[in-house]
Design an enzyme around this catalytic site. Structure first.
Site, PDB file in Angstrom:
ATOM      1  N   HIS A   1       0.889  -1.138  -0.064  1.00 58.23           N
ATOM      2  CA  HIS A   1       0.002  -0.101   0.176  1.00 58.23           C
ATOM      3  C   HIS A   1       0.880   1.201   0.003  1.00 58.23           C
ATOM      4  CE1 HIS A   1      -3.095  -2.423   2.210  1.00 58.23           C
ATOM      5  NE2 HIS A   1      -3.599  -2.179   1.159  1.00 58.23           N
TER       6      HIS A   1
ATOM      7  N   SER B   1      -3.590  -7.427   3.081  1.00 60.53           N
ATOM      8  CA  SER B   1      -3.726  -7.046   4.415  1.00 60.53           C
ATOM      9  C   SER B   1      -4.416  -8.323   5.058  1.00 60.53           C
ATOM     10  CB  SER B   1      -4.608  -6.088   4.492  1.00 60.53           C
ATOM     11  OG  SER B   1      -4.016  -4.801   4.154  1.00 60.53           O
TER      12      SER B   1
ATOM     13  N   LYS C   1     -13.855  -9.285   6.156  1.00 58.90           N
ATOM     14  CA  LYS C   1     -14.716 -10.012   6.982  1.00 58.90           C
ATOM     15  C   LYS C   1     -14.592  -9.449   8.425  1.00 58.90           C
ATOM     16  CE  LYS C   1     -14.839 -13.605   3.563  1.00 58.90           C
ATOM     17  NZ  LYS C   1     -13.579 -13.672   3.020  1.00 58.90           N
TER      18      LYS C   1
ATOM     19  N   ARG D   1      -2.361  -6.273  -8.184  1.00 60.21           N
ATOM     20  CA  ARG D   1      -1.346  -7.126  -8.100  1.00 60.21           C
ATOM     21  C   ARG D   1      -1.004  -8.151  -9.051  1.00 60.21           C
ATOM     22  NH1 ARG D   1      -3.018  -7.885  -2.221  1.00 60.21           N
ATOM     23  NH2 ARG D   1      -4.865  -8.176  -3.408  1.00 60.21           N
TER      24      ARG D   1
END
Ligand code: PNS
Length: 167
Positions: free
Chosen positions: A22, A135, A48, A97
């Protein structure tokens, strides 16, 4: 050509936590935008179970990008396009990515375009050594006791260890 035009970019995401990937994208975005707003979303389409609160994430991002005067970090609720309009940003920056990111990204870009036709989305490619970092994987590896020191900045690592009671 209008050389006085001021481009404000918006780099939105969950950033739970901000990774080196990031950070790379945010710094690269300054090559195409005069100013960049990093927008931490209260509502993500696909997160989530989170690790940090939105305000904690904002704090961590401010810390790691502190050296970039042209970057601001804000939290936002509601639709991304409404936040972009309020911030005077008409350029959304997202990192891409791998091909697997593409479908979701294209769908979001087109939905945002439909909601606000003035918005453009650009995709930036991170340095190859960051291309597998996400992440969610960082959260999972950290939770299971793995070494995440090459995926996040030292201050982020320290906060994760503090949060998980590890380290
Ligand atoms: O880092 P993420 O979780 O992939 O980021 C997704 C994010 C936050 C950019 C997306 O969920 C979003 O834009 N949320 C704000 C609400 C919204 O506008 N939803 C419609 C998006 S097309």
């Amino acid at each position: 050509m209008n050389s006085t035009r001021h481009t404000v970019g918006l780099y939105p995401g969950s950033f739970d936590p901000i990774t080196l990937g990031h950070e790379d994208i945010a710094r690269r975005a300054l090559r195409v935008a005069d100013r960049l707003v990093v927008g931490v979303a209260h509502t993500s389409t696909h997160i989530k179970r989170g690790l940090f609160s939105v305000q904690e994430r904002v704090g961590l991002i401010r810390e790691v990008l502190d050296d970039e005067e042209r970057i601001e970090v804000r939290a936002f609720e509601g639709l991304l396009v409404d936040f972009a309009r309020r911030e005077g940003a008409n350029l959304v920056v997202r990192g891409l990515r791998a091909v697997s990111d593409f479908e979701y990204e294209l769908q979001m870009a087109q939905m945002n375009q439909e909601l606000w036709p003035d918005i453009e989305t650009i995709f930036l490619v991170p340095e190859v050594r960051y291309s597998f970092i996400s992440s969610s994987l960082v959260r999972e590896v950290a939770t299971l006791g793995g070494d995440i020191s090459s995926f996040v900045s030292p201050s982020v690592l320290a906060r994760i260890q503090e949060k998980l009671g590890t380290g």
